[in-house]
Write an enzyme that holds these catalytic residues in place. Structure first.
Site, PDB file in Angstrom:
ATOM      1  N   GLU A  46      54.677 -33.430 -30.113  1.00  0.00           N
ATOM      2  CA  GLU A  46      55.334 -34.596 -29.522  1.00  0.00           C
ATOM      3  C   GLU A  46      54.648 -35.883 -30.009  1.00  0.00           C
ATOM      4  OE1 GLU A  46      56.273 -35.994 -24.884  1.00  0.00           O
ATOM      5  OE2 GLU A  46      54.852 -34.367 -25.308  1.00  0.00           O
ATOM      6  N   LYS A 115      63.783 -36.898 -25.236  1.00  0.00           N
ATOM      7  CA  LYS A 115      63.201 -36.190 -24.096  1.00  0.00           C
ATOM      8  C   LYS A 115      63.972 -36.559 -22.835  1.00  0.00           C
ATOM      9  CE  LYS A 115      58.602 -35.287 -22.091  1.00  0.00           C
ATOM     10  NZ  LYS A 115      57.156 -35.542 -22.296  1.00  0.00           N
ATOM     11  N   CYS A 180      58.103 -31.086 -24.430  1.00  0.00           N
ATOM     12  CA  CYS A 180      57.026 -30.924 -23.464  1.00  0.00           C
ATOM     13  C   CYS A 180      57.492 -30.706 -22.026  1.00  0.00           C
ATOM     14  CB  CYS A 180      56.077 -32.118 -23.539  1.00  0.00           C
ATOM     15  SG  CYS A 180      54.461 -31.789 -22.752  1.00  0.00           S
ATOM     16  N   THR A 488      68.260  24.286 -27.917  1.00  0.00           N
ATOM     17  CA  THR A 488      69.291  25.316 -27.849  1.00  0.00           C
ATOM     18  C   THR A 488      70.238  25.016 -26.710  1.00  0.00           C
ATOM     19  OG1 THR A 488      67.796  26.978 -28.753  1.00  0.00           O
ATOM     20  CG2 THR A 488      69.722  27.780 -27.543  1.00  0.00           C
TER      21      THR A 488
END
Length: 654
Positions: A46, A115, A180, A488
């Protein structure tokens, strides 16, 4: 990028507070370094162009102008970088200052994400300078630094918190950004990003360091990547920021669907790398009915997204050292021990509940001296201990026949006696020989009739003894055998409760080893270790020189390979070519390409032809994310055609 893999990086550059040119130099240098390591998505912290801790300098026009100029320079001087780069800077827009994340590629700024959640812990924090970008939507004009070198000196970049950066060469790669604090709030923007198709979230951060905060931060990133079934790249500010009041540690993280792939060492600037499997994430989302995309959520969320496109040269991501060859087994010893104990408890609790529900106090189990029946007996003993029922009410039946060796016979007998269960021996040679005469089979012909007659005779004996005892037969077959159909039909395939049905062979080994290491009884531990050292075999063919003649892995292939194939096919729905590529990397030095391809063909052929055995499995507890129960895990028709898969396998070239 091939097969959905892409290498990504989070980097913390060395910065100087307010020195945009120096910071840009470091970002440019690191971007080229990251590309040299194969990274195609690169994320920086940032406000890294100015540094995060500029304080009131953010009001200075000189700083803001220089930050924008250096953003253009970074874009142009990384124009030859084959990747998408995110950097942070302050930028004025329509008279307000915003904390921006800029996505750049191909020499230009592609888009800017502001932001949204601006912290206001005190009057000198971000809210003093920046405005929330929640409602921002528009364009910013940029000029190339040397407009004489380009036909179009000006270009525009979109500004919006709702941007998706999309790569046409890899359409499932859709990248969105948050900054952030956006992650730390109750409703992070990344949630909306993911609902609108973002498969990779990048976070440009400047999270200061406090005691214990790194653990919370790591859990936050990991949890968000799991919740959104996405990749998550978190790049945080570090050394170089002002330490006037707080310290920044450069705690960088890369996560994928809840798993942290890379984590930086704190208080050291640099870069970390991780390889994301974007196609795996997209496939997982497709499987999840609870994951709703924009078509379902757009009106409710009252948001729309703009798409920005960037180009990447198609390259093959190096997977060396990144693919776990034993995906069912935790690598860390401490985690492995915890997981083994948890699995044993799940198995035992499932059996305990079944016994209690039907008011049953007796169990019958065929004990061969092999791994699977050993684990089943250990689980049964634990269930009886939970219920407070005497172990003597567990009847362990050993049924020697033509292929039984002294080693497995003695181990079966000693194990039963050591655990305090009732031991019963029924030699089936005479009964099987009589059966051969009844059906007109030559006992010298050691074919499937010869083998399966023994397996079905054993199952009949177990069922009848269970009737005598008023108990139930505990199944011993494991997940790997069921996937391959190595059982089997109506023989060892059938029981009244199968405790091992979702435990793969590679994990069976570790469960028995864990029990041997932790039981605290020397004699029991020695028996278990010898069982672990015994070759896997159904012991249906006569031994040679007293040793096991019929080794399962010689016939169907190594279980560690088949477990790898099974995990990636069912858990992540990977196609054969991708599984082959991953297996080559995971088993490098253990198996060559020809061997891997040979058994991959065997796996797909058997998996599709043997579904009829899985369609009528007995009940049993699920212990992991991969299981083949026809009731809740693998809804596959018994007559499904495997042509498409086999065709792809046949096209693989080595």
């Amino acid at each position: 990028m091939k097969d959905g893999f892409i290498k990504v990086s989070a980097g913390t550059p060395d910065v100087r507070v307010g020195d945009c040119e120096y910071n840009a130099d470091e970002i440019i240098r690191m971007a080229h370094e990251m590309e040299g390591q194969g990274a195609r998505i690169m994320v920086f912290p940032e406000l890294c162009i100015t540094s995060y801790s500029c304080g009131d300098l953010f009001w200075q026009e000189t700083l803001l102008n220089e930050a924008k100029a250096q953003l253009i320079r970074i874009a142009e001087e990384t124009g030859d970088v084959n990747g998408l780069i995110f950097v942070g800077l302050p930028m004025e827009y329509n008279g307000k200052l915003y904390n921006m994340a800029a996505g750049i590629s191909g020499g230009e700024v592609l888009g800017l994400v502001p932001k949204i959640n601006i912290p206001n812990y005190n009057e000198f924090y971000e809210s003093r300078y920046f405005t929330s970008g929640k409602d921002v939507n528009g364009w910013v004009t940029f000029c190339h630094s040397d407009s004489s070198d380009t036909e179009y000196p000006e270009y525009e970049a979109m500004v919006s918190p709702h941007l998706l950066f999309i790569c046409p060469q890899m359409p499932e790669l859709k990248v969105a950004a948050e900054i952030c604090e956006d992650l730390w709030v109750a409703d992070p923007p990344s949630t909306c990003h993911a609902y609108h198709g973002a498969s990779l979230i990048v976070n440009l951060s400047a999270s200061d360091e406090l005691v214990g905060k790194d653990s919370y931060r790591k859990n936050l990133v990991s949890s968000q990547s799991a919740r959104l079934v996405c990749g998550y790249i978190y790049a945080s500010a570090g050394i170089g920021e002002s330490t006037q009041d707080v310290v920044y540690a450069g705690h960088d993280l890369i996560a994928e669907n809840g798993t942290v792939l890379a984590e930086s060492r704190k208080f050291t600037n640099g870069a970390v790398y991780g390889v994301l499997d974007i196609r795996k994430l997209v496939n997982e989302r497709r499987r999840m009915t609870t994951f709703q995309f924009a078509a379902d959520k757009a009106q409710e969320m009252e948001s729309y997204y703009d798409e920005v496109f960037f180009d990447l040269q198609t390259t093959e991501t190096d997977l060396t050292g990144l693919i776990d060859s034993r995906p069912f087994v935790p690598a860390a010893m401490e985690e492995r021990e915890r997981r083994c104990d948890e699995i044993l408890n799940i198995q035992a609790t499932g059996l305990m509940r079944r016994l209690a529900h039907i008011h049953c106090q007796n169990a019958v189990i065929g004990l061969s001296g092999g791994l699977d029946s050993t684990l089943a007996l250990l689980v049964t003993v634990r269930a009886f201990d939970m219920l407070g029922i005497s172990r003597e009410k567990i009847t362990a039946v050993t049924m020697p026949c033509f292929g039984t060796t002294d080693r497995t016979y003695n181990n079966a007998c000693q194990l039963s006696l050591c655990l305090g269960t009732e031991l019963r021996e029924v030699n089936i040679r005479e009964a099987v020989s009589l059966h051969f005469r009844d059906i007109g089979h030559d006992p010298e012909i050691h074919d499937v009739t010869y083998e399966n007659s023994q397996a079905r005779e054993r199952t009949q004996i177990l069922m009848d003894i269970a009737n005598q005892k008023g108990g139930i037969v505990i199944g011993t077959g494991d997940l790997s055998e069921l996937a391959l159909g190595w059982a089997t039909f109506n023989g060892d395939h059938m029981s009244m409760y199968g405790v091992n049905g979702s435990v793969p062979k590679t994990l069976v080994r570790h469960l028995v080893r864990y029990y041997a290491d932790t039981c605290g009884e020397k004699k029991l531990s020695e028996i278990l270790l010898d069982i672990l050292d015994t070759p896997v075999s159904p012991e249906l063919l006569p031994p040679k020189d007293g040793k096991i003649a019929q080794k399962t892995e010689d016939l169907v292939g190594p279980y560690e390979l088949h477990d790898f194939f099974l995990y990636h096919m069912l858990r992540w729905t990977c196609p054969p070519a991708k599984i082959f590529r991953m297996a080559k990397t995971a088993f490098a030095g253990e198996y060559d390409e020809e061997t891997i391809l040979k058994w991959l063909k065997t796996f797909y052929r058997r998996f599709f032809t043997q579904q009829f055995k899985r369609s009528c499995l007995p009940d049993g507890p699920k212990v992991g994310s991969v299981a083949v129960s026809p009731r809740g895990d693998l809804r596959m028709p018994s007559d499904a055609c495997g042509t498409l898969w086999m065709r792809e396998v046949d096209k693989i070239k080595i």
